[in-house]
Design a protein around this motif. Structure first.
Motif, PDB file in Angstrom:
ATOM      1  N   LYS A  19      -4.554  40.419  68.234  1.00 19.02           N
ATOM      2  CA  LYS A  19      -4.348  41.559  69.132  1.00 19.02           C
ATOM      3  C   LYS A  19      -3.248  41.227  70.153  1.00 19.02           C
ATOM      4  O   LYS A  19      -2.361  42.041  70.412  1.00 19.02           O
ATOM      5  CB  LYS A  19      -5.671  41.867  69.846  1.00 19.02           C
ATOM      6  CG  LYS A  19      -5.688  43.123  70.669  1.00 19.02           C
ATOM      7  CD  LYS A  19      -7.128  43.341  71.144  1.00 19.02           C
ATOM      8  CE  LYS A  19      -7.175  44.264  72.336  1.00 19.02           C
ATOM      9  NZ  LYS A  19      -8.532  44.351  72.887  1.00 19.02           N
ATOM     10  N   TRP A  20      -3.295  40.020  70.709  1.00 21.04           N
ATOM     11  CA  TRP A  20      -2.293  39.578  71.681  1.00 21.04           C
ATOM     12  C   TRP A  20      -0.908  39.566  71.041  1.00 21.04           C
ATOM     13  O   TRP A  20       0.058  40.076  71.628  1.00 21.04           O
ATOM     14  CB  TRP A  20      -2.661  38.179  72.208  1.00 21.04           C
ATOM     15  CG  TRP A  20      -1.773  37.728  73.316  1.00 21.04           C
ATOM     16  CD1 TRP A  20      -1.991  37.883  74.654  1.00 21.04           C
ATOM     17  CD2 TRP A  20      -0.520  37.052  73.206  1.00 21.04           C
ATOM     18  NE1 TRP A  20      -0.946  37.350  75.372  1.00 21.04           N
ATOM     19  CE2 TRP A  20      -0.027  36.827  74.505  1.00 21.04           C
ATOM     20  CE3 TRP A  20       0.248  36.627  72.121  1.00 21.04           C
ATOM     21  CZ2 TRP A  20       1.188  36.199  74.755  1.00 21.04           C
ATOM     22  CZ3 TRP A  20       1.459  35.997  72.365  1.00 21.04           C
ATOM     23  CH2 TRP A  20       1.915  35.782  73.666  1.00 21.04           C
ATOM     24  N   ASP A  22       0.145  41.265  68.447  1.00 21.59           N
ATOM     25  CA  ASP A  22       0.556  42.636  68.167  1.00 21.59           C
ATOM     26  C   ASP A  22       0.985  43.359  69.449  1.00 21.59           C
ATOM     27  O   ASP A  22       1.996  44.069  69.452  1.00 21.59           O
ATOM     28  CB  ASP A  22      -0.559  43.402  67.457  1.00 21.59           C
ATOM     29  CG  ASP A  22      -0.832  42.860  66.047  1.00 21.59           C
ATOM     30  OD1 ASP A  22       0.017  42.134  65.497  1.00 21.59           O
ATOM     31  OD2 ASP A  22      -1.918  43.157  65.512  1.00 21.59           O
ATOM     32  N   GLN A  23       0.244  43.153  70.534  1.00 18.66           N
ATOM     33  CA  GLN A  23       0.596  43.790  71.812  1.00 18.66           C
ATOM     34  C   GLN A  23       1.962  43.312  72.320  1.00 18.66           C
ATOM     35  O   GLN A  23       2.687  44.060  72.946  1.00 18.66           O
ATOM     36  CB  GLN A  23      -0.459  43.491  72.888  1.00 18.66           C
ATOM     37  CG  GLN A  23      -1.716  44.307  72.731  1.00 18.66           C
ATOM     38  CD  GLN A  23      -2.818  43.864  73.703  1.00 18.66           C
ATOM     39  OE1 GLN A  23      -2.813  42.774  74.249  1.00 18.66           O
ATOM     40  NE2 GLN A  23      -3.788  44.746  73.896  1.00 18.66           N
ATOM     41  N   HIS A  24       2.277  42.041  72.038  1.00 21.46           N
ATOM     42  CA  HIS A  24       3.543  41.479  72.496  1.00 21.46           C
ATOM     43  C   HIS A  24       4.637  41.577  71.427  1.00 21.46           C
ATOM     44  O   HIS A  24       5.708  40.986  71.567  1.00 21.46           O
ATOM     45  CB  HIS A  24       3.348  40.022  72.940  1.00 21.46           C
ATOM     46  CG  HIS A  24       2.542  39.915  74.202  1.00 21.46           C
ATOM     47  ND1 HIS A  24       1.162  39.912  74.199  1.00 21.46           N
ATOM     48  CD2 HIS A  24       2.916  39.855  75.493  1.00 21.46           C
ATOM     49  CE1 HIS A  24       0.728  39.832  75.444  1.00 21.46           C
ATOM     50  NE2 HIS A  24       1.767  39.808  76.252  1.00 21.46           N
ATOM     51  N   GLU A  25       4.330  42.339  70.365  1.00 21.84           N
ATOM     52  CA  GLU A  25       5.279  42.607  69.286  1.00 21.84           C
ATOM     53  C   GLU A  25       5.889  41.343  68.701  1.00 21.84           C
ATOM     54  O   GLU A  25       7.095  41.256  68.449  1.00 21.84           O
ATOM     55  CB  GLU A  25       6.362  43.588  69.758  1.00 21.84           C
ATOM     56  CG  GLU A  25       5.771  44.946  70.121  1.00 21.84           C
ATOM     57  CD  GLU A  25       6.779  45.935  70.668  1.00 21.84           C
ATOM     58  OE1 GLU A  25       7.969  45.593  70.786  1.00 21.84           O
ATOM     59  OE2 GLU A  25       6.358  47.060  70.979  1.00 21.84           O
ATOM     60  N   GLU A 110      -4.129  32.152  75.991  1.00 23.32           N
ATOM     61  CA  GLU A 110      -3.046  33.087  76.283  1.00 23.32           C
ATOM     62  C   GLU A 110      -1.800  32.387  76.842  1.00 23.32           C
ATOM     63  O   GLU A 110      -0.690  32.681  76.408  1.00 23.32           O
ATOM     64  CB  GLU A 110      -3.552  34.157  77.257  1.00 23.32           C
ATOM     65  CG  GLU A 110      -2.838  35.470  77.062  1.00 23.32           C
ATOM     66  CD  GLU A 110      -3.476  36.628  77.819  1.00 23.32           C
ATOM     67  OE1 GLU A 110      -2.733  37.279  78.564  1.00 23.32           O
ATOM     68  OE2 GLU A 110      -4.685  36.858  77.653  1.00 23.32           O
TER      69      GLU A 110
END
Length: 118
Positions: A19-20, A22-25, A110
């Motif tokens: 998810k991280w 994907d969120q940060h492309e 993270e």
């Protein structure tokens, strides 16, 4: 360079890492770590590039780790024997495992992902 993200879809930490990313492309190829665990030579290369102790590559909270009595084996086994064990069963590997051929992260923190993959 292409990033490879070894993960286990049922693992909550892996899902959070995905998810991280994907969120940060961040682009990556995902590999199911149980169906296609990294080979012994791939693991050896990742171990060297990571600069980590081989113990950090083991999923110490996993059922397989306990079943095989790895806590004791890890103290006496050679690096080669440990790499062979890791390559033989993706459930023994701490996940997610991510590499671009140069950098390697083991597990998901993270701050580490930010430093390594952004």
């Amino acid at each position: 360079m292409t990033k490879t993200f070894y993960w286990y879809p049922k693992c909550g930490t892996c899902r959070n890492a995905k998810k991280w990313l994907d969120q940060h492309e961040v682009s990556y190829n995902e590999v199911h770590i149980v169906e296609n665990p990294p080979s012994q030579s791939q693991l050896e290369e990742m171990l060297e590039k990571s600069g980590l102790d081989i113990k950090k590559f083991f999923n110490t909270s996993g059922q397989k780790y306990r079943e095989l009595g790895m806590k004791d084996k890890i103290k006496t086994a050679s690096k080669n024997e440990l790499l062979e064990l890791l390559a033989s069963d993706g459930m023994l590997i701490k996940r997610p495992l991510m590499t671009d051929g140069e950098k390697v992260t083991v597990g998901f923190k993270e701050e580490e992902f930010q430093k390594a993959w952004l």
